[in-house]
Design an enzyme around this catalytic site. Structure first.
Site, PDB file in Angstrom:
ATOM      1  N   GLN A 214       1.367   7.118  -6.584  1.00 35.83           N
ATOM      2  CA  GLN A 214      -0.182   7.655  -6.247  1.00 35.83           C
ATOM      3  C   GLN A 214       0.161   9.134  -6.287  1.00 35.83           C
ATOM      4  OE1 GLN A 214      -1.738   7.720  -2.132  1.00 35.83           O
ATOM      5  NE2 GLN A 214      -3.214   5.931  -3.120  1.00 35.83           N
TER       6      GLN A 214
ATOM      7  N   GLY B 113      -0.694  -2.899   3.985  1.00 36.20           N
ATOM      8  CA  GLY B 113      -0.015  -1.833   4.516  1.00 36.20           C
ATOM      9  C   GLY B 113       0.961  -2.260   5.643  1.00 36.20           C
ATOM     10  N   ARG B 114       0.407  -1.959   6.891  1.00 38.96           N
ATOM     11  CA  ARG B 114       1.007  -2.215   8.247  1.00 38.96           C
ATOM     12  C   ARG B 114       1.754  -3.224   8.278  1.00 38.96           C
ATOM     13  NH1 ARG B 114      -3.674   0.975   9.138  1.00 38.96           N
ATOM     14  NH2 ARG B 114      -3.342   3.017  10.213  1.00 38.96           N
TER      15      ARG B 114
ATOM     16  N   SER C 130       0.842  -1.243  -0.066  1.00 38.02           N
ATOM     17  CA  SER C 130       0.055   0.068  -0.075  1.00 38.02           C
ATOM     18  C   SER C 130       0.919   1.153   0.068  1.00 38.02           C
ATOM     19  CB  SER C 130      -0.856   0.137   1.163  1.00 38.02           C
ATOM     20  OG  SER C 130      -2.145  -1.092   1.208  1.00 38.02           O
TER      21      SER C 130
ATOM     22  N   TYR D 256      -9.040  14.213   0.840  1.00 40.16           N
ATOM     23  CA  TYR D 256      -8.075  15.371   0.194  1.00 40.16           C
ATOM     24  C   TYR D 256      -9.100  15.799  -0.814  1.00 40.16           C
ATOM     25  CZ  TYR D 256      -4.582  12.675   2.909  1.00 40.16           C
ATOM     26  OH  TYR D 256      -3.897  12.201   3.973  1.00 40.16           O
TER      27      TYR D 256
END
Length: 799
Positions: free
Chosen positions: A529, A753-754, A451, A612
């Site tokens: 991204q 991700g993590r 990610s 965002y």
């Protein structure tokens, strides 16, 4: 009065006879009554039932082998009688699109509801429990001398409703219609039969429960039910319709109804019941407690209603044994009972909810799109209680056969229908997460994506040695695609001063160096991204004083958004973006995409999530405009779609473009999963190849329902209904998760991700953990590969 001393955890309490009244003679009330009476004969136990003696309605019920084992431990005599009467099976069979597919290893117990209640009634009578039939109990006030009143009076509990302000029931009526029937046709597996009509799909849940009868539940969405005018059909007409529809499976046997208490068609809507509180002390000094369907229901899709009722009775008995049989400790008993059972029933209800939703949407989401093999896998894993490796333990032969099928027929982008691949791997089995995926000219070696995770470690937008090490390590770690964190197309588009950007040559050259390193030293692909911070810009890094989303103490830049609404309460108010400003920002995205192509990136993702700038246009929570860029969903999407279309026209046609969205704002009045399908479809039409399905972070008022793979349902729905490939994200932390998601067709890729922050070689580690050895490691690390695989093999052998 007979007395004896009972040991309790903290003190010795003098036991005396308790007066217990169970309202409702279903499994919960009867079983609790007999358990208490069998252990403590001095108790006065009464069960009050509205129906006649030895009379009941419904057909068979099911519960698991584990529940049966529990019953054996608590009352062996009752369990023995049930075991003599039940039908046990291990297989699940699917009848679908002219195919029959069977999977083994699923242990269930089936017994006629009437037979089960008769056994419990006889056992109660033998123990001295007083059974009172043909009596309606409407209030706990009718039993002023009772110590404990158990409201086991079913889904429409009168006692629960009488004290609804205290119990705070949450009752949700579901949209599907179902009718509970029986048939003399016998089945040797739990059978699911799906039939398509001119108006949609019906499904039947079928299982044998005694030597001569099977339960036959027919279910369909309400629009399909209405289209067939079943709302106007009486029971005979409904029986005739179902009998004709499932004639092939019934093989001439009739369908039967014993719902003599029902009027009209006998088609029902399932009601999910859960309660905030389970017990109270009433005005007469007695304690009233809910049990069974009165306090919780579980959809028949996983067959746990009877299981929950019986285990409620066991747990309440256990707590009396633990705390003592004394009027003064009943409150402690009931508190402990609620605390323990609420956790377990929530787990079961969540699984049942997942299964229920699967059956509610399978007609338009899965039945037409999936082939029988994948449909079977999706159905087996619908509740998320059965995972990929759990299926392997249940039926290794079936699962590895499916894995081979999936490797040969992995769906291709834009087409969920399987398509054979002649160059599929020749290994005996290939875990779905290690099958390749092709989109445009890019072939990913597996389905794992690192990610994009903000690192806040750039200088003036330029990435440096930290990013080279960070991204390089993860490219060597086995994932197919490594995504760089959100990168701003302009200085004011950054979240913090430490975020990367791509608006000048120095930034482009730094990115090119990292891309070249990844391509030279790994077989991973690398993506960028692009996103603009909008109202969440000019803030601090999470570890800086004040924390994430807090404004910089100085040197702030102008922030802009769809509307003049701050992200934080009392935060900086952004300027409203004008059409001219939108055009300038769109051009900055185009220029950044051109630089990304020159830097050699394989993949581009447009960030339209998490509050965002582009997300702020999409969500009604953050877009209050009254011009052509606000109002309806399509107007709110206008600017993000313009940027997407501009990127697709600029970004090389042979390279993929994905879009990350917030599929759910988790706030009332915000973006919903229904709208997410429309959002995804709009981005697909604007040129997006994939939708990266995240959620939330749009409003500080969000209330997400966290859990493992909690965002995967968004990817699943968008993939099937918008017909666009998806990336699943969120709480995906094991190979088991990835394999389940990919194998069931819920997503095409999984972004992790993590776990990758904790272990750059997460993908290689998970391959070793599940015993998949053909995965390629960097040559320099091969010694570790062999050692790790051997360690996991030894651990598996010893467990």
């Amino acid at each position: 009065m007979h007395r004896r001393v009972l040991q309790a955890p903290d003190s010795k309490l003098l036991e005396r006879a308790l007066k217990i009244v169970c309202i409702g003679g279903g499994p919960a009330g009867l079983y609790f009554g007999l358990l208490m009476k069998s252990r403590h004969p001095q108790h006065e136990v009464t069960v009050i039932e509205r129906n006649r003696p030895y009379d009941t309605f419904g057909w068979g019920v099911v519960f698991s082998d584990a529940t049966m084992d529990n019953m054996c431990a608590w009352d062996a005599e009752t369990a023995a009688q049930i075991q003599q009467a039940f039908n046990h099976w291990n297989d699940i069979e699917l009848v679908f699109k002219g195919r029959r597919i069977r999977c083994k290893g699923h242990g269930f117990v089936g017994i006629g509801r009437k037979r089960l209640l008769n056994i419990l009634q006889l056992r109660c009578e033998a123990l001295g429990v007083q059974l009172v039939f043909d009596t309606e109990a409407l209030s706990d006030a009718d039993f002023p001398d009772a110590d404990l009143i158990v409201a086991s009076d079913g889904i429409h509990s009168t006692l629960r409703q009488r004290h609804a302000a205290h119990f705070r029931p949450d009752i949700v009526s579901r949209p599907n219609r179902y009718i509970w029937l029986g048939t003399p046709q016998l089945f040797d597996a739990f059978t699911f039969d799906f039939r398509k009509t001119a108006h949609g799909w019906f499904q039947a849940h079928i299982y044998r429960f005694d030597e001569k009868t099977s339960t036959f539940i027919v279910e369909c969405p309400e629009p399909v039910w209405l289209a067939h005018r079943l709302d106007q059909a009486d029971q005979e007409a409904s029986l005739a319709f179902c009998q004709s529809l499932f004639a092939e499976t019934l093989q001439g046997a009739p369908l039967l109804s014993n719902a003599r208490h029902s009027r009209g068609s006998a088609w029902l809507n399932f009601q999910r019941v859960s309660c905030a509180n389970w017990w109270l002390g009433n005005d007469h000094g007695a304690h009233l407690v809910l049990m069974g369907d009165a306090v919780h229901t579980a959809h028949f899709a996983i067959g746990s209603g009877t299981k929950l009722a019986l285990e409620d009775a066991i747990e309440l008995t256990r707590q009396f044994e633990r705390h003592g049989h004394h009027r003064e400790v009943i409150g402690q008993v009931l508190s402990a009972y609620q605390a323990l059972r609420q956790v377990e029933t929530q787990r079961i209800q969540n699984a049942a909810w997942n299964a229920m939703e699967w059956f509610e949407v399978c007609g338009h989401r899965y039945c037409d799109q999936l082939e029988p093999e994948q449909f079977m896998y999706s159905m087996l894993t619908r509740s998320q209680r059965i995972s990929h490796e759990n299926l392997r333990r249940r039926d290794r032969q079936w699962l590895e056969g499916y894995e081979r099928w999936f490797a040969r027929h992995a769906p291709q982008p834009g087409n969920n229908a399987p398509e054979a691949h002649p160059n599929a791997p020749e290994e005996p089995w290939v875990p779905p997460m290690f099958t390749p995926f092709r989109i445009r000219s890019i072939t990913l070696k597996n389905r794992v994506v690192v990610s994009p995770m903000a690192q806040y470690s750039a200088t003036d937008g330029v990435v440096g040695d930290f990013h080279r090490v960070h991204l390089g390590a993860r490219a060597l770690g086995g994932a197919a695609l490594v995504m760089l964190e959100m990168t701003a197309p302009s200085p004011e588009g950054r979240i913090t001063p430490h975020c990367p950007g791509l608006w000048n040559d120095a930034q482009q050259e730094a990115f090119a160096g990292i891309v070249d390193w990844v391509h030279a030293h790994s077989d991973a692909r690398i993506g960028l991204q692009l996103g603009h911070s909008g109202p969440k810009g000019s803030t601090r890094a999470p570890w800086e004083h004040g924390g994430a989303d807090q404004p910089l103490p100085s040197h702030n830049w102008t922030i802009r958004s769809a509307s003049a609404l701050p992200y934080l309460r009392g935060g900086r108010i952004p300027e409203v973006l004008t059409p001219e400003g939108m055009q300038a920002i769109s051009e900055s995205f185009v220029q950044a995409a051109q630089r990304a192509a020159l830097a050699g990136f394989d993949w581009l993702e447009l960030h339209c999530a998490h509050g965002y700038l582009l997300s702020a246009f999409i969500s009604p929570l953050t877009n209050r405009r009254n011009d052509d860029y606000g109002g309806t969903l399509m107007k709110r999407l206008r600017f993000p779609l313009e940027v997407c279309a501009a990127l697709r026209a600029t970004w090389p046609q042979h390279l993929p473009l994905s879009v990350r969205i917030s599929a759910h704002d988790w706030v009332e009045g915000g973006t919903t999963p229904d709208e997410a399908v429309e959002i995804a479809r709009a981005f697909r039409n604007a040129g997006a190849d994939m939708i990266d399905c995240s959620s939330g972070q749009v409003s500080v008022d969000q209330q997400p329902l966290y859990g493992r793979m909690y965002q995967t349902p968004f990817a699943d729905r968008i993939r099937q209904e918008a017909r666009v490939p998806t990336i699943a994200v969120g709480a995906i932390s094991e190979a088991d998760h990835v394999n389940s998601i990919i194998a069931s067709g819920r997503a095409d890729l999984c972004a992790v991700g993590r776990p990758h922050l904790a272990n750059p070689a997460w993908t290689l580690l998970e391959a070793a953990r599940i015993g998949y050895r053909p995965v390629q490691w960097p040559h320099q690390y091969l010694a570790a590969k062999r050692q790790l695989e051997a360690a996991f093999e030894r651990a598996g052998t010893s467990s």
